[in-house]
Design an enzyme around this catalytic site. Structure first.
Site, PDB file in Angstrom:
ATOM      1  CG  ASP A 101      -1.648  -0.687   1.269  1.00  0.00           C
ATOM      2  OD1 ASP A 101      -2.184  -2.106   0.575  1.00  0.00           O
ATOM      3  OD2 ASP A 101      -2.608  -0.984   2.026  1.00  0.00           O
ATOM      4  CG  ASP A 102       0.213   4.353   2.287  1.00  0.00           C
ATOM      5  OD1 ASP A 102      -1.256   3.607   2.539  1.00  0.00           O
ATOM      6  OD2 ASP A 102       0.672   4.143   3.687  1.00  0.00           O
ATOM      7  CG  HIS A 252       2.140  -0.013   4.332  1.00  0.00           C
ATOM      8  ND1 HIS A 252       2.195  -0.331   5.550  1.00  0.00           N
ATOM      9  CD2 HIS A 252       1.175   1.213   4.250  1.00  0.00           C
ATOM     10  CE1 HIS A 252       0.832  -0.342   5.570  1.00  0.00           C
ATOM     11  NE2 HIS A 252       0.187   0.128   5.113  1.00  0.00           N
TER      12      HIS A 252
END
Ligand code: NAG
Ligand code: NAG
Ligand code: NAG
Length: 374
Positions: A101-102, A252
């Site tokens: 993610d991110d 992440h």
């Protein structure tokens, strides 16, 4: 003069990099206003009238245990762990869903290089503002055959936002990925897992599928909790491989330390499970047109130029190394289609169109600048 020419070239390349976006995007990190036509998409949707969850001064959804937890009328995952049939949460036994993610961030390419080198595919939940900042990273993910998915525009707690704001968060994110890469994502991961039935209904009306996780590396704590020890990530993954038969992990590509951890722990997961993107293990296309990712012809040269060991040690990272999905893929219309009938022609041609338009723009700008300053 040579210096000036070089400056012109740099200026024109910078302009060309932005030329691939024709949209004017909302400010990075701000909750965006949706386009008026997007609101039509939820006009007739049956959206539960769940109260907006209150946010604290940092925008964080507050755990209103007296209300949310005691009733949980709206299946609020972040506070109760409640999921619905329509949520993707895990993978079948023996399989592991790899998700990051991110991104994209400045730290992402090291992870991309490692995945290319080990021929590992994953699902990347991309933040809209980051895609606009790093469109070439998004393109590279697409060309390497990863699944591109959404993580909203501004990474806000969705249960605290209005219906209209949720539409803006999802649709601006979709548009940025579409413009950068040519694919139209179907999966979205609510930031912080903050989802309830109101958010689900809006997402469904817009054609999106929520993806949660069931194994958290807690790597996101590296910046928030000074007592967090990065070795715990490795320790937890070792425990998973000893106790879990399947799962979807949360990681992440946000900091150098989380990218380093992601690279360290992958071999242990690969040794125990069949590791793949979440769409692949669930037999679902990550895109609205029902296509599945393939490694594009240009990926091998991109990999070769950005990471020498890839071309030296991974001969399969070539145009012919397409990702064979393990299961038939159900398209948007619910019909099942086999892998062989899933060329990603739509995405590929749109992407190369963008690239050539960008290159042309760069040439024109260079020519114009040279003329003006000659
Ligand atoms: C918690 O829920 C109750 C009942 O809806 C509401 O009156 C109260 O304001 C809520 N508190 C917070 C912090 O959200
Ligand atoms: C929210 O509060 C309830 C009740 O105190 C608790 O059981 C639950 O674990 C909390 N959830 C989170 C995510 O803090
Ligand atoms: C797993 O992570 C938690 C914190 O996220 C930590 O307290 C625990 O010690 C870790 N387990 C191992 C075996 O490292």
């Amino acid at each position: 003069m040579a210096v000036l020419n070089r400056l012109f070239l740099i200026a024109s390349l910078a302009l060309a990099a932005n030329a691939q976006f024709t949209e004017t995007y909302p400010a990075d990190g701000s909750v965006p206003t949706p386009k008026a036509e997007w609101l039509q998409l939820i006009a007739n949707a049956n959206i539960p009238n769940a109260p907006l969850v209150k946010a604290n001064e940092n925008g964080k959804a507050m755990n209103n245990s007296s209300y949310i937890v005691s009733t949980d009328n709206y299946c609020d995952w972040s506070f109760t762990g409640c999921t619905r049939e329509t949520d993707i949460v895990t993978c079948p036994s023996g399989e592991w869903g790899l998700t990051y993610d991110d991104g994209p961030t400045e730290f992402s390419p090291a992870l991309y290089d490692f995945l290319d080198k080990t021929q590992q595919k994953a699902t990347f939940f991309l933040i809209g503002g980051q895609v606009v900042k790093f469109p070439d990273h998004a393109k590279r993910l697409h060309q390497s055959g990863h699944e591109l998915a959404m993580h909203t525009w501004s990474h806000s707690y969705l249960t605290t936002l209005t219906n209209e704001q949720i539409v803006g968060e999802l649709k601006w994110n979709e548009l940025a990925i579409k413009e950068a890469t040519g694919v139209t994502p179907k999966f979205f991961r609510p930031p912080y897992g903050d989802i309830d039935d109101r958010v689900r209904a809006i997402a469904t009306a817009l054609g999106f599928t929520p993806v949660i996780w069931d194994h958290d590396t807690n790597d996101w704590k590296v910046s928030e909790d000074s007592s967090f020890n990065v070795d715990w990530i490795d320790g937890n993954v070792t425990e998973w491989t000893q106790t879990a038969s399947n799962g979807v992990s949360l990681e992440h590509d946000l900091y150098q330390s989380t990218v380093d951890a992601a690279i360290r722990i992958l071999p242990a997961l690969q040794a125990k499970y069949k590791v793949m993107p979440v769409g692949a293990c669930n037999g679902v296309s990550p895109y609205k047109d029902g296509t599945v990712p393939v490694v594009s012809a240009s990926a091998s040269s991109a990999a070769a130029s950005s990471s020498a060991p890839v071309s030296a040690s991974a001969p399969a990272a070539t145009a012919s190394a397409s990702v064979a999905p393990s299961k038939a893929v159900a398209g948007n219309n619910g019909k099942s289609a086999s892998a062989s009938s899933q060329p990603s022609a739509t995405g590929e041609s749109a992407a190369s169109h963008t690239v050539s338009r960008t290159a042309l723009g760069g040439l024109l700008i260079t020519a114009a600048l040279s003329f003006v300053f000659a």
